[in-house]
Design a protein around this motif. Structure first.
Motif, PDB file in Angstrom:
ATOM      1  N   ASN A  61       0.882  -1.125  -0.013  1.00 26.15           N
ATOM      2  CA  ASN A  61       0.168   0.054   0.064  1.00 26.15           C
ATOM      3  C   ASN A  61       0.710   1.305   0.081  1.00 26.15           C
ATOM      4  O   ASN A  61       1.769   1.253   0.794  1.00 26.15           O
ATOM      5  CB  ASN A  61      -0.829  -0.110   1.179  1.00 26.15           C
ATOM      6  CG  ASN A  61      -1.956   1.017   1.350  1.00 26.15           C
ATOM      7  OD1 ASN A  61      -1.622   2.334   0.864  1.00 26.15           O
ATOM      8  ND2 ASN A  61      -2.943   0.874   1.652  1.00 26.15           N
ATOM      9  N   PRO A  62       0.718   2.241  -1.101  1.00 23.64           N
ATOM     10  CA  PRO A  62       1.824   3.215  -1.112  1.00 23.64           C
ATOM     11  C   PRO A  62       1.493   4.232   0.290  1.00 23.64           C
ATOM     12  O   PRO A  62       2.488   4.799   0.415  1.00 23.64           O
ATOM     13  CB  PRO A  62       1.376   3.704  -2.544  1.00 23.64           C
ATOM     14  CG  PRO A  62       0.106   3.601  -2.677  1.00 23.64           C
ATOM     15  CD  PRO A  62      -0.164   1.788  -2.208  1.00 23.64           C
ATOM     16  N   VAL A  63       0.389   4.259   0.654  1.00 23.30           N
ATOM     17  CA  VAL A  63       0.191   5.056   1.999  1.00 23.30           C
ATOM     18  C   VAL A  63       0.967   4.761   2.929  1.00 23.30           C
ATOM     19  O   VAL A  63       1.581   5.321   3.818  1.00 23.30           O
ATOM     20  CB  VAL A  63      -1.384   5.241   2.239  1.00 23.30           C
ATOM     21  CG1 VAL A  63      -1.391   5.982   3.399  1.00 23.30           C
ATOM     22  CG2 VAL A  63      -2.057   5.810   1.086  1.00 23.30           C
ATOM     23  N   THR A  64       1.055   3.274   3.260  1.00 22.55           N
ATOM     24  CA  THR A  64       1.650   2.825   4.413  1.00 22.55           C
ATOM     25  C   THR A  64       3.334   3.001   4.050  1.00 22.55           C
ATOM     26  O   THR A  64       4.117   3.102   5.252  1.00 22.55           O
ATOM     27  CB  THR A  64       1.359   1.296   4.487  1.00 22.55           C
ATOM     28  OG1 THR A  64       0.108   0.753   4.657  1.00 22.55           O
ATOM     29  CG2 THR A  64       2.048   0.581   5.512  1.00 22.55           C
ATOM     30  N   ALA A  65       3.838   2.603   2.647  1.00 21.12           N
ATOM     31  CA  ALA A  65       4.919   3.080   2.573  1.00 21.12           C
ATOM     32  C   ALA A  65       5.500   4.310   2.739  1.00 21.12           C
ATOM     33  O   ALA A  65       6.416   4.638   3.305  1.00 21.12           O
ATOM     34  CB  ALA A  65       5.198   2.397   1.002  1.00 21.12           C
ATOM     35  N   MET A  66       4.815   5.165   2.477  1.00 23.03           N
ATOM     36  CA  MET A  66       4.987   6.784   2.497  1.00 23.03           C
ATOM     37  C   MET A  66       5.128   6.989   3.940  1.00 23.03           C
ATOM     38  O   MET A  66       5.945   7.969   4.315  1.00 23.03           O
ATOM     39  CB  MET A  66       3.854   7.802   1.840  1.00 23.03           C
ATOM     40  CG  MET A  66       4.435   8.893   1.770  1.00 23.03           C
ATOM     41  SD  MET A  66       5.722   9.094   0.701  1.00 23.03           S
ATOM     42  CE  MET A  66       4.886   9.277  -0.849  1.00 23.03           C
ATOM     43  N   ASN A  67       4.074   6.495   4.833  1.00 21.42           N
ATOM     44  CA  ASN A  67       4.083   6.725   6.311  1.00 21.42           C
ATOM     45  C   ASN A  67       5.550   6.205   7.013  1.00 21.42           C
ATOM     46  O   ASN A  67       6.139   7.156   7.697  1.00 21.42           O
ATOM     47  CB  ASN A  67       2.960   6.128   7.076  1.00 21.42           C
ATOM     48  CG  ASN A  67       1.737   6.787   6.564  1.00 21.42           C
ATOM     49  OD1 ASN A  67       1.779   8.031   6.329  1.00 21.42           O
ATOM     50  ND2 ASN A  67       0.716   5.832   6.908  1.00 21.42           N
ATOM     51  N   TYR A  68       6.076   4.972   6.360  1.00 21.47           N
ATOM     52  CA  TYR A  68       7.176   4.538   7.114  1.00 21.47           C
ATOM     53  C   TYR A  68       8.611   5.279   6.644  1.00 21.47           C
ATOM     54  O   TYR A  68       9.636   5.828   7.169  1.00 21.47           O
ATOM     55  CB  TYR A  68       7.374   3.138   6.622  1.00 21.47           C
ATOM     56  CG  TYR A  68       6.646   2.452   7.625  1.00 21.47           C
ATOM     57  CD1 TYR A  68       7.115   1.885   8.944  1.00 21.47           C
ATOM     58  CD2 TYR A  68       5.512   1.526   7.227  1.00 21.47           C
ATOM     59  CE1 TYR A  68       6.410   1.150   9.741  1.00 21.47           C
ATOM     60  CE2 TYR A  68       4.918   0.783   8.042  1.00 21.47           C
ATOM     61  CZ  TYR A  68       5.251   0.490   9.213  1.00 21.47           C
ATOM     62  OH  TYR A  68       4.551  -0.175  10.275  1.00 21.47           O
ATOM     63  N   LEU A  69       8.305   5.723   5.226  1.00 20.59           N
ATOM     64  CA  LEU A  69       9.528   6.635   4.569  1.00 20.59           C
ATOM     65  C   LEU A  69       9.574   8.060   5.417  1.00 20.59           C
ATOM     66  O   LEU A  69      10.579   8.624   5.461  1.00 20.59           O
ATOM     67  CB  LEU A  69       9.156   6.819   3.037  1.00 20.59           C
ATOM     68  CG  LEU A  69       9.374   5.642   2.396  1.00 20.59           C
ATOM     69  CD1 LEU A  69       9.050   5.833   0.906  1.00 20.59           C
ATOM     70  CD2 LEU A  69      10.930   4.959   2.232  1.00 20.59           C
TER      71      LEU A  69
END
Length: 1003
Positions: free
Chosen positions: A654-662
């Motif tokens: 999920n790109p939103v999940t990835a963006m949060n961790y980044l």
């Protein structure tokens, strides 16, 4: 250190129904067991779990002192004693003996059998007598070739196995005495022989040599005593017969010695070869390679010199190349290829296992809890008997053989437990009165005898270390009674069954997270690996079951190394790969919460996932598992997050999940460029173009190129062997093509992508067919030429570019996108693009109808042809589509002919098609050795064309005047007059004649 487990390697047990108390016994082959008692040998058939069945019995010449069976040739060799004399005999074709009274054929070794007796030999047992000049002491059969080695007091005699051809349909087994090995200073008590390797043992000495079959020189071989530099001098001259020198109060013992490799030739044991073979087909041994010499000192730690401190159980164990066994069992032994060889021998309380192929090294030392009597080594186990126990130890032969078979076994793809791993005792089984042991296939043969204990008449004080005084201990004669004895066959259970028990046993250590779990699972792994190596012992269907167990054991070991924080945690990767488990299956097995409910991921699991994701596997993780992976790396190795997110396996994240961790990453500790590019890719995946543009603008273009070099998968991914451009690459194609080309070029410079891969990438990216070249790919080729990549073949790159330029010009096909570089840019930046010749510009300018959209391709092609590196001859066959009817085609053809020095043809072409370019052409090309073409070719042609007139007459006339000016300067007056046309007008040529006549005085 020996670890002890209470497992159950021994299965069913049955009694051998022999009639007399066994004195000697041996087994081998598929199902053969021989028991010698008195002057008789009984043969039994042993198959599976069925009862041991008597097969036949035959009489011997005397009491059997030694037995040896050879699977190759299916014969039994025996040393027999009669009337205090010893004899050596081989029993051949014994399976055909139905009853004890059947006729038996006795013949001497090498005896020629005539054809009329073929039927007799086919259907009856033969006994081959082998006369020896000295009494035989011990024998050994080669498990591969079937040759028989006999040990005598001062020598070893080798009888080569061969077949005597009686007729086309029938041959009989025979032997030839082919070699005598003279050995001084050591009397063999036991010997072992395997494909040229010879091991011999005295009471306290072991010697291993290799007989080389290739002569070191091409000269005839003379067998001379081996000259040995002997610094030890047999330890100050003490011979084998005088190991202990008697005196009134002292005992003198030799020091223990271990010599490996070439140093073992300094042992003082002289080895000399004497060839006696007459048959040319017999393998000839020419010289000796010393491998190991080991001498032990008597054990005097107890201050007692015991007479039974002696070596026993010498054995050479071969392991063969793995492979499917042949169906023809007669040829099986001949087709075996030796992979590795091991040598075992033992003292009463300690055993030694050496590897002797390629290098000689001590692999394992076995410490027995009790005094041993005999031991047998198998590829899977070491079985040792004491007076009341049968002990089963693990061995490391399969681990060593695996590394011999594949030197690259310890990599990220394959692994094997180390040879140095501690051995362990799997079982100590109680048996009363154990006397002897032998082994074949999966059967262990045990002789037990419950002797009444001897009672000493009186107890003497222990013998002091330096004292020789004292009397021998006297024993009372035991009462006359028949001692109880039995001969047992104990079957070892199947490797898969024992493997499963080991795995179940290992679960007791699983929660404790100790090394014992790894150790036991490694033992289970080696057990299965050893069984797979011994392909000849596998029944139909067993191999598939073993392979499944092998994969399962790799999975268990992968679990251990992934959950334990050890220095070998990296082994989780190769074991998981060997297990065949998918990454999703591994992640499912890796859910181990701590007692407080928190989660901790050890470096073994992180190492495995990191490498697996880096290898671009074709497996795509689900959204849930992908989120779990991101969480794991956020906790364990946050700096790897950008790389993890770029893996094709993480496509479903999920790109939103990835963006949060980044967003949580602290970019001060590692590359902010990489984080920025990953954020830009995720923003694009989310559809947030504004955020994407902001991320891409936060760094200059050259830094962005560096970011792509750090992680190429931001642009290029591979799935199922196909190159797939990412969404970010598609976006750059439309918005920043220059950055895209520069990034791919940077990847090539740093060996992150190959030339063909880059070509395929741009074709797929631009959606072009296989034969269609997009302009972005041409831009890359031009950039490669400018950058001068070292791995690029220059002429191949020239060919790509010129082919594309020619194709576009011939098809009148404009580029699909605006080229990134003009011809002027390339000429200024790259030495391979040369300045276009002046006459070419004149030629091109003469075409007023030229389409300006093609001028760049034409200029680049002309510039390449004018460059210093271009091979003109290679491009000529491809110029055919480019017609000379157009000025563009004409310019390229004339340029190529000019480079090939075809000046006269070029002059004719230009005079015909573009006379205004002839003088610029001549001024540029007709120099030095080509200067003569001015008056020999150009002047006559112009005069002829002026005379003919026509619409181009004025052009020819002006060109003629220019030519006359040059010729007048170059030639003397007389020569000038000779080249002028005879029918010319004098007034026209007069000014040039006057200049030519006056130029000498002017100079």
């Amino acid at each position: 250190m020996v670890q002890l487990y209470n497992l159950h390697p021994f299965g069913s047990q049955q009694v051998v129904p022999c009639k007399l108390e066994p004195e000697r016994f041996c087994g081998g082959g598929r199902d053969a067991l021989f028991v010698a008692a008195g002057c008789k040998v009984e043969a039994f058939a042993v198959a599976g779990q069925e009862l041991c069945q008597p097969r036949c019995a035959f009489s011997t010449l005397g009491r059997v002192l030694c037995l040896a069976y050879s699977e190759a040739g299916d014969y039994l060799a025996a040393i027999e004693e009669k009337n205090k004399a010893t004899f050596l005999r081989a029993y051949v074709n014994w399976r055909s003996k139905r009853t004890e009274n059947c006729r038996v054929c006795i013949r001497m070794v090498g005896h020629k059998v005539e054809a009329p007796f073929s039927d007799t030999f086919r259907d009856q047992m033969s006994i081959i007598e082998m006369p020896l000049s000295e009494a035989p002491l011990c024998i050994s059969c080669c498990p591969v070739k079937g040759d028989l080695l006999v040990g005598c007091t001062n020598k070893l005699v080798l009888f080569s196995l061969k077949y005597q051809i009686i007729s086309e349909e029938f041959s009989i087994l025979d032997f030839e005495r082919s070699l005598i090995i003279h050995i001084d200073n050591i009397v063999p008590v036991e010997i072992s022989f395997c494909v040229g390797y010879v091991a011999l043992m005295s009471d306290l000495e072991v010697l291993i040599v290799k007989l080389e079959s290739d002569p070191k020189t091409g000269e005839s071989v003379n067998y001379q005593p081996l000259k040995i530099n002997n610094p030890l001098k047999r330890t100050e001259g003490i011979s084998n017969e005088t190991l202990q020198l008697d005196s009134d109060d002292f005992v003198i013992c030799q020091k223990p010695v271990e010599l490996l490799g070439e140093k073992s030739s300094q042992s003082g044991v002289s080895v000399t070869l004497e060839s006696t073979g007459l048959d040319d087909k017999t393998i000839k041994y020419y010289h000796v390679q010393h491998l190991l010499y080991k001498r032990f000192a008597p054990d005097i730690s107890s201050l007692v010199l015991s007479d039974d401190i002696k070596l026993h159980s010498l054995q050479l164990l071969p392991i063969y190349q793995t492979g499917s066994p042949t169906s023809d069992r007669k040829k099986l032994s001949q087709e075996k290829e030796l992979l590795s060889l091991f040598c075992f021998f033992s003292l009463p309380h300690v055993g030694y296992l050496y590897m002797v192929v390629k290098s000689v090294e001590l692999m394992s030392v076995y410490q027995y809890p009790e005094k041993s009597q005999q031991a047998v080594l198998t590829p899977q186990f070491l079985h040792v008997i004491t007076s009341n126990n049968l002990q089963c130890f693990t061995v490391r032969c399969s681990a060593a053989a695996a590394r011999e078979e594949d030197p690259y076994v310890d990599t990220t793809l394959k692994a094997c437990p180390p040879v140095s791993m501690d051995v362990c005792a799997l079982r100590i089984q109680l048996f009363i009165g154990l006397k002897a042991i032998c082994h074949f296939k999966n059967h262990i043969i045990l002789l037990t005898k419950a002797d009444p204990e001897a009672i000493p008449e009186r107890r003497e004080p222990p013998k002091r270390l330096l004292s020789r005084k004292g009397t021998n201990v006297k024993f009372k004669t035991p009462p006359v009674a028949e001692a109880g004895w039995n001969l047992y066959i104990v079957d070892t259970i199947s490797p898969v069954q024992l493997y499963k028990e080991m795995v179940d046993y290992s679960n007791t250590y699983k929660t404790a997270k100790t090394q014992s779990c790894i150790h036991l699972l490694s033992e289970a792994h080696l057990l299965v690996r050893a069984a797979l190596m011994d392909a000849s012992q596998l029944e139909p269907g067993e191999k598939a079951e073993l392979l499944e167990a092998f994969k399962e054991s790799c999975g268990h070991l992968g679990d251990c190394y992934s959950r334990l924080d050890t220095q070998y945690s990296h082994l989780a990767l190769p074991y998981y790969k060997m297990s065949g488990l998918s990454m999703a299956e591994v992640l499912t097995r890796a859910d181990w919460p701590l007692e407080d409910g928190s989660q901790k991921y050890e470096r073994g699991l992180i190492f495995y996932i990191n490498h697996s994701l880096d290898e671009n596997l074709d497996e795509e993780l689900s959204e849930e598992l992908a989120a779990k992976v991101v969480q794991m790396f956020h906790m364990a190795e946050p700096k790897q997050l950008p790389h993890i997110l770029c893996s094709p396996s993480m496509k479903n994240i999920n790109p939103v999940t990835a963006m949060n961790y980044l967003s949580k990453l602290d970019t001060s500790g590692f590359s902010s460029i990489l984080v920025t590019l990953t954020k830009a890719a995720m923003a694009l995946k989310m559809g947030d173009l504004d955020r994407h543009r902001n991320e891409m603008k936060s760094h200059p273009e050259m830094k962005l190129v560096c970011g792509f070099i750090l992680e190429p998968r931001l642009l290029i991914q591979q799935r199922r062997g196909q190159i797939i451009p990412t969404e970010l690459a598609v976006q750059l194609k439309d918005t920043q093509p220059g950055l895209l080309v520069a990034s791919v070029l940077g990847l090539q410079k740093n060996n992150k992508i190959g030339i063909e891969e880059a070509d395929s990438f741009f074709k797929v990216l631009c959606g072009k067919e296989k034969d269609t070249i997009p302009q972005l790919l041409v831009d890359l080729w031009e950039a490669q030429l400018v950058a001068g990549l070292p791995d690029v073949v220059l002429q191949e790159l020239f060919f790509k570019l010129t082919s594309q330029y020619i194709w576009r010009l011939s098809k009148m096909q404009p580029p699909d996108t605006i080229p990134l570089r003009t011809s002027e840019d390339l000429i200024n930046a790259c030495s391979h693009y040369g300045l276009i010749y002046p006459w070419v510009n004149v030629l091109i300018s003469s075409d007023s109808l030229a389409d300006k959209s093609y001028t760049e391709d034409l200029s680049k092609l002309q510039s390449l042809i004018c460059g210093p590196s271009f091979d003109i001859a290679s491009i000529i066959p491809f110029l055919e589509p480019l017609s000379e009817d157009t000025i563009a085609g004409l310019s390229v053809h004339v340029l190529c002919r000019t480079r090939l020095k075809e000046y006269e043809q070029c002059i004719d072409t230009l005079l015909e098609r573009c006379p205004e370019a002839i003088i610029p052409y001549a001024n540029h090309e007709l120099k030095e050795e080509n200067r003569t073409l001015w008056w020999k070719k150009l002047l006559p042609e112009l005069c002829h064309r002026v005379k003919c007139g026509g619409e181009k007459g004025q052009l020819y006339l002006s060109s003629l005047k220019e030519t006359l000016s040059v010729v007048a300067v170059e030639l003397e007056l007389r020569d000038f007059l000779n080249v002028l046309p005879e029918d010319g007008t004098a007034a026209f040529f007069l000014p040039y004649l006057l200049y030519c006549s006056r130029k000498k005085s002017l100079t």
